[in-house]
Write a protein that holds these residues in place. Sequence first.
Motif, mmCIF file in Angstrom:
data_model
loop_
_atom_site.group_PDB
_atom_site.id
_atom_site.type_symbol
_atom_site.label_atom_id
_atom_site.label_comp_id
_atom_site.label_asym_id
_atom_site.label_seq_id
_atom_site.Cartn_x
_atom_site.Cartn_y
_atom_site.Cartn_z
ATOM 1 N N CYS A 10 0.850 -1.194 0.000
ATOM 2 C CA CYS A 10 0.000 0.000 0.000
ATOM 3 C C CYS A 10 0.886 1.245 0.000
ATOM 4 O O CYS A 10 1.887 1.293 0.712
ATOM 5 C CB CYS A 10 -0.872 0.018 1.259
ATOM 6 S SG CYS A 10 -1.762 -1.517 1.580
ATOM 7 N N GLU A 11 0.495 2.233 -0.793
ATOM 8 C CA GLU A 11 1.231 3.483 -0.857
ATOM 9 C C GLU A 11 0.269 4.657 -0.860
ATOM 10 O O GLU A 11 -0.857 4.543 -1.350
ATOM 11 C CB GLU A 11 2.091 3.543 -2.123
ATOM 12 C CG GLU A 11 3.182 2.515 -2.174
ATOM 13 C CD GLU A 11 3.959 2.528 -3.471
ATOM 14 O OE1 GLU A 11 5.103 2.086 -3.442
ATOM 15 O OE2 GLU A 11 3.430 2.969 -4.513
ATOM 16 N N CYS A 12 0.746 5.788 -0.354
ATOM 17 C CA CYS A 12 0.003 7.047 -0.422
ATOM 18 C C CYS A 12 0.892 8.064 -1.121
ATOM 19 O O CYS A 12 2.035 8.293 -0.701
ATOM 20 C CB CYS A 12 -0.359 7.539 0.976
ATOM 21 S SG CYS A 12 -1.219 9.130 0.949
ATOM 22 N N SER A 28 4.016 4.319 3.013
ATOM 23 C CA SER A 28 3.808 2.984 2.466
ATOM 24 C C SER A 28 3.548 2.032 3.623
ATOM 25 O O SER A 28 3.895 2.319 4.779
ATOM 26 C CB SER A 28 5.017 2.531 1.644
ATOM 27 O OG SER A 28 6.177 2.510 2.445
ATOM 28 N N TRP A 40 -6.162 0.483 6.142
ATOM 29 C CA TRP A 40 -5.118 1.504 6.152
ATOM 30 C C TRP A 40 -5.600 2.760 5.434
ATOM 31 O O TRP A 40 -5.421 3.884 5.909
ATOM 32 C CB TRP A 40 -3.849 0.941 5.502
ATOM 33 C CG TRP A 40 -2.677 1.867 5.542
ATOM 34 C CD1 TRP A 40 -1.953 2.233 6.646
ATOM 35 C CD2 TRP A 40 -2.083 2.543 4.437
ATOM 36 N NE1 TRP A 40 -0.939 3.090 6.271
ATOM 37 C CE2 TRP A 40 -0.992 3.290 4.933
ATOM 38 C CE3 TRP A 40 -2.348 2.577 3.074
ATOM 39 C CZ2 TRP A 40 -0.185 4.071 4.118
ATOM 40 C CZ3 TRP A 40 -1.540 3.347 2.261
ATOM 41 C CH2 TRP A 40 -0.472 4.090 2.784
ATOM 42 N N VAL A 41 -6.259 2.577 4.285
ATOM 43 C CA VAL A 41 -6.798 3.721 3.541
ATOM 44 C C VAL A 41 -7.961 4.344 4.317
ATOM 45 O O VAL A 41 -8.060 5.571 4.429
ATOM 46 C CB VAL A 41 -7.254 3.297 2.127
ATOM 47 C CG1 VAL A 41 -7.889 4.474 1.389
ATOM 48 C CG2 VAL A 41 -6.089 2.732 1.330
ATOM 49 N N THR A 82 -7.056 1.580 -6.526
ATOM 50 C CA THR A 82 -6.631 2.957 -6.340
ATOM 51 C C THR A 82 -7.782 3.760 -5.766
ATOM 52 O O THR A 82 -8.921 3.607 -6.195
ATOM 53 C CB THR A 82 -6.200 3.579 -7.688
ATOM 54 O OG1 THR A 82 -5.151 2.789 -8.230
ATOM 55 C CG2 THR A 82 -5.715 4.996 -7.514
ATOM 56 N N TRP A 94 -4.121 6.740 -3.007
ATOM 57 C CA TRP A 94 -3.712 5.537 -2.302
ATOM 58 C C TRP A 94 -3.752 4.386 -3.294
ATOM 59 O O TRP A 94 -4.728 4.245 -4.034
ATOM 60 C CB TRP A 94 -4.655 5.218 -1.142
ATOM 61 C CG TRP A 94 -4.556 6.173 -0.011
ATOM 62 C CD1 TRP A 94 -3.767 6.067 1.092
ATOM 63 C CD2 TRP A 94 -5.300 7.389 0.172
ATOM 64 N NE1 TRP A 94 -3.953 7.140 1.930
ATOM 65 C CE2 TRP A 94 -4.896 7.959 1.389
ATOM 66 C CE3 TRP A 94 -6.270 8.042 -0.597
ATOM 67 C CZ2 TRP A 94 -5.428 9.149 1.861
ATOM 68 C CZ3 TRP A 94 -6.800 9.225 -0.131
ATOM 69 C CH2 TRP A 94 -6.380 9.776 1.088
ATOM 70 N N THR A 95 -2.696 3.598 -3.328
ATOM 71 C CA THR A 95 -2.665 2.424 -4.189
ATOM 72 C C THR A 95 -2.474 1.185 -3.325
ATOM 73 O O THR A 95 -1.770 1.227 -2.304
ATOM 74 C CB THR A 95 -1.527 2.491 -5.223
ATOM 75 O OG1 THR A 95 -0.284 2.588 -4.535
ATOM 76 C CG2 THR A 95 -1.690 3.679 -6.159
#
Length: 132
Positions: A10-12, A28, A40-41, A82, A94-95
């Motif tokens: 996960c990334e922002c 991340s 998390w998102v 996404t 966010w991915t």
Amino acid sequence: MDKPQRGYWCECWTQDLTVETRPVLRASFDAYSAPQADRWVAVALRTISPALDPDASQDAWTWLYDGRINTRKALLRAEPCTVKITQAHTRITWTIRPVIFLPLAHRQGVELPSCARDFKPHTAPQAPHRPD
């Protein structure tokens, strides 16, 4: 972890839309389940929603109530997801991508190869001292 494990990366990212710049990675997270990844998102969106403008806040809460279910279903099918929110001139993205986490090799209790003792660290040359 001693064998490969399925999970989610996960990334922002944020991007200033007023100038032509690349997105910037802000955070991340490695999640080991679909619920942990979408949570998390969700936590991030709930945290920032009071500071968002009305349109961005509406987008955030729409994802939290409706989009999150679709995200979770997609993650369970091992599909990347996404989530995007635009606040003023900033896009926050966010991915979440399915990944396989590989175990790291542990060196405790393992003898290093003999050539490891031959390694001599390189030291950078010292700059000459200049008096002030």
